[in-house]
Design a protein around this motif. Structure first.
Motif, mmCIF file in Angstrom:
data_model
loop_
_atom_site.group_PDB
_atom_site.id
_atom_site.type_symbol
_atom_site.label_atom_id
_atom_site.label_comp_id
_atom_site.label_asym_id
_atom_site.label_seq_id
_atom_site.Cartn_x
_atom_site.Cartn_y
_atom_site.Cartn_z
ATOM 1 N N VAL A 24 39.612 -46.018 4.301
ATOM 2 C CA VAL A 24 38.812 -47.064 4.937
ATOM 3 C C VAL A 24 38.517 -48.135 3.897
ATOM 4 O O VAL A 24 38.004 -47.831 2.819
ATOM 5 C CB VAL A 24 37.482 -46.496 5.490
ATOM 6 C CG1 VAL A 24 36.657 -47.598 6.137
ATOM 7 C CG2 VAL A 24 37.734 -45.369 6.464
ATOM 8 N N LYS A 25 38.856 -49.372 4.218
ATOM 9 C CA LYS A 25 38.544 -50.514 3.363
ATOM 10 C C LYS A 25 37.415 -51.280 4.040
ATOM 11 O O LYS A 25 37.605 -51.873 5.111
ATOM 12 C CB LYS A 25 39.782 -51.406 3.184
ATOM 13 C CG LYS A 25 39.524 -52.707 2.465
ATOM 14 C CD LYS A 25 39.208 -52.493 1.012
ATOM 15 C CE LYS A 25 39.057 -53.828 0.302
ATOM 16 N NZ LYS A 25 38.634 -53.681 -1.065
ATOM 17 N N ILE A 26 36.236 -51.212 3.453
ATOM 18 C CA ILE A 26 35.067 -51.893 4.020
ATOM 19 C C ILE A 26 35.022 -53.305 3.451
ATOM 20 O O ILE A 26 34.992 -53.490 2.231
ATOM 21 C CB ILE A 26 33.762 -51.151 3.655
ATOM 22 C CG1 ILE A 26 33.810 -49.689 4.094
ATOM 23 C CG2 ILE A 26 32.555 -51.870 4.234
ATOM 24 C CD1 ILE A 26 33.874 -49.479 5.571
ATOM 25 N N ARG A 27 35.026 -54.284 4.338
ATOM 26 C CA ARG A 27 34.950 -55.688 3.926
ATOM 27 C C ARG A 27 33.745 -56.326 4.597
ATOM 28 O O ARG A 27 33.722 -56.477 5.807
ATOM 29 C CB ARG A 27 36.217 -56.427 4.331
ATOM 30 C CG ARG A 27 37.410 -56.073 3.493
ATOM 31 C CD ARG A 27 38.541 -57.079 3.718
ATOM 32 N NE ARG A 27 39.547 -56.925 2.703
ATOM 33 C CZ ARG A 27 40.657 -56.199 2.857
ATOM 34 N NH1 ARG A 27 40.893 -55.587 3.992
ATOM 35 N NH2 ARG A 27 41.527 -56.108 1.874
ATOM 36 N N GLY A 28 32.768 -56.677 3.812
ATOM 37 C CA GLY A 28 31.599 -57.352 4.357
ATOM 38 C C GLY A 28 30.580 -56.387 4.930
ATOM 39 O O GLY A 28 30.571 -55.195 4.628
ATOM 40 N N ASP A 29 29.724 -56.938 5.777
ATOM 41 C CA ASP A 29 28.639 -56.166 6.382
ATOM 42 C C ASP A 29 29.176 -55.152 7.389
ATOM 43 O O ASP A 29 30.245 -55.351 7.968
ATOM 44 C CB ASP A 29 27.663 -57.100 7.105
ATOM 45 C CG ASP A 29 27.017 -58.111 6.164
ATOM 46 O OD1 ASP A 29 27.111 -57.941 4.929
ATOM 47 O OD2 ASP A 29 26.419 -59.072 6.674
ATOM 48 N N ILE A 30 28.409 -54.096 7.605
ATOM 49 C CA ILE A 30 28.760 -53.091 8.609
ATOM 50 C C ILE A 30 27.705 -53.151 9.705
ATOM 51 O O ILE A 30 26.537 -52.841 9.474
ATOM 52 C CB ILE A 30 28.795 -51.681 8.004
ATOM 53 C CG1 ILE A 30 29.824 -51.614 6.886
ATOM 54 C CG2 ILE A 30 29.108 -50.649 9.089
ATOM 55 C CD1 ILE A 30 29.855 -50.287 6.168
ATOM 56 N N ARG A 31 28.131 -53.567 10.885
ATOM 57 C CA ARG A 31 27.222 -53.607 12.034
ATOM 58 C C ARG A 31 27.107 -52.211 12.649
ATOM 59 O O ARG A 31 27.947 -51.340 12.413
ATOM 60 C CB ARG A 31 27.751 -54.592 13.078
ATOM 61 C CG ARG A 31 27.864 -56.035 12.577
ATOM 62 C CD ARG A 31 28.268 -56.988 13.698
ATOM 63 N NE ARG A 31 29.215 -56.418 14.631
ATOM 64 C CZ ARG A 31 30.495 -56.784 14.743
ATOM 65 N NH1 ARG A 31 30.989 -57.711 13.957
ATOM 66 N NH2 ARG A 31 31.285 -56.220 15.642
ATOM 67 N N VAL A 32 26.086 -51.992 13.453
ATOM 68 C CA VAL A 32 25.873 -50.693 14.093
ATOM 69 C C VAL A 32 27.068 -50.311 14.961
ATOM 70 O O VAL A 32 27.531 -49.163 14.914
ATOM 71 C CB VAL A 32 24.568 -50.693 14.922
ATOM 72 C CG1 VAL A 32 24.415 -49.391 15.698
ATOM 73 C CG2 VAL A 32 23.360 -50.911 14.034
ATOM 74 N N ASP A 33 27.600 -51.258 15.737
ATOM 75 C CA ASP A 33 28.746 -50.926 16.595
ATOM 76 C C ASP A 33 29.970 -50.566 15.771
ATOM 77 O O ASP A 33 30.747 -49.679 16.137
ATOM 78 C CB ASP A 33 29.054 -52.062 17.574
ATOM 79 C CG ASP A 33 29.487 -53.350 16.883
ATOM 80 O OD1 ASP A 33 28.773 -53.825 15.976
ATOM 81 O OD2 ASP A 33 30.546 -53.894 17.253
ATOM 82 N N GLU A 34 30.155 -51.222 14.618
ATOM 83 C CA GLU A 34 31.282 -50.884 13.748
ATOM 84 C C GLU A 34 31.090 -49.501 13.131
ATOM 85 O O GLU A 34 32.039 -48.713 13.052
ATOM 86 C CB GLU A 34 31.435 -51.941 12.646
ATOM 87 C CG GLU A 34 31.848 -53.288 13.186
ATOM 88 C CD GLU A 34 31.744 -54.392 12.160
ATOM 89 O OE1 GLU A 34 32.365 -55.451 12.393
ATOM 90 O OE2 GLU A 34 31.041 -54.235 11.131
ATOM 91 N N ALA A 35 29.864 -49.198 12.718
ATOM 92 C CA ALA A 35 29.570 -47.858 12.198
ATOM 93 C C ALA A 35 29.876 -46.816 13.262
ATOM 94 O O ALA A 35 30.474 -45.777 12.969
ATOM 95 C CB ALA A 35 28.119 -47.766 11.745
#
Length: 143
Positions: A24-35
């Motif tokens: 998993v490459k996390i780019r930027g903020d993580i929103r609740v729906d993305e989590a």
């Protein structure tokens, strides 16, 4: 042979490499729906067979408290054989370590956790975790 699978969740990239590695490459903020989408994907894979997770956090933004709380309630430690965090900063390391301790003390966390500085270090960390896991489950090994 099962081909690799890829997903795009918001600005984040996810890739499954058979037989059991999720990157998993996390780019930027993580929103609740993305989590939620990331956790659903981990649940789908982990319910079939525990896997190794490589989480590249070198470009991570903010993780709102709602997303952190959601993840803490939904993540199941039994999904993972091992977790490698790439480029995690001090705050991310502290959060991961505290969650790991809670799972460990509850008897629910047996996966290895390792932090590496760069993506180039991840394959060696994955190889170490695989070797350690294989030594634990080798026939005749009672540990």
């Amino acid at each position: 042979m099962t081909p690799p699978r890829e997903w795009k969740i918001g600005t984040h990239e996810v890739r499954f490499e058979p037989p059991n590695t999720l990157s998993v490459k996390i780019r930027g903020d993580i929103r609740v729906d993305e989590a939620g989408q990331l956790i659903d994907l981990c649940a789908e894979l982990g319910d079939r067979e525990p896997f190794y997770l490589i989480a590249d956090m070198s470009e991570i933004g903010a993780i709102p408290s709602e997303a952190r709380g959601f993840a803490a309630r939904k993540i199941r430690p039994e999904w993972y054989r091992g977790v490698i965090y790439v480029g995690a900063g001090f705050v991310a390391k502290a959060a991961v370590k505290s969650l790991s301790v809670v799972f460990y003390l509850a008897g629910k966390y047996t996966a290895d956790v390792e932090f590496v500085a760069t993506p180039e270090e991840a394959p060696a960390a994955l190889a170490r975790q695989r070797a350690k896991h294989n030594a634990r489950v080798a026939p005749g090994n009672m540990s």
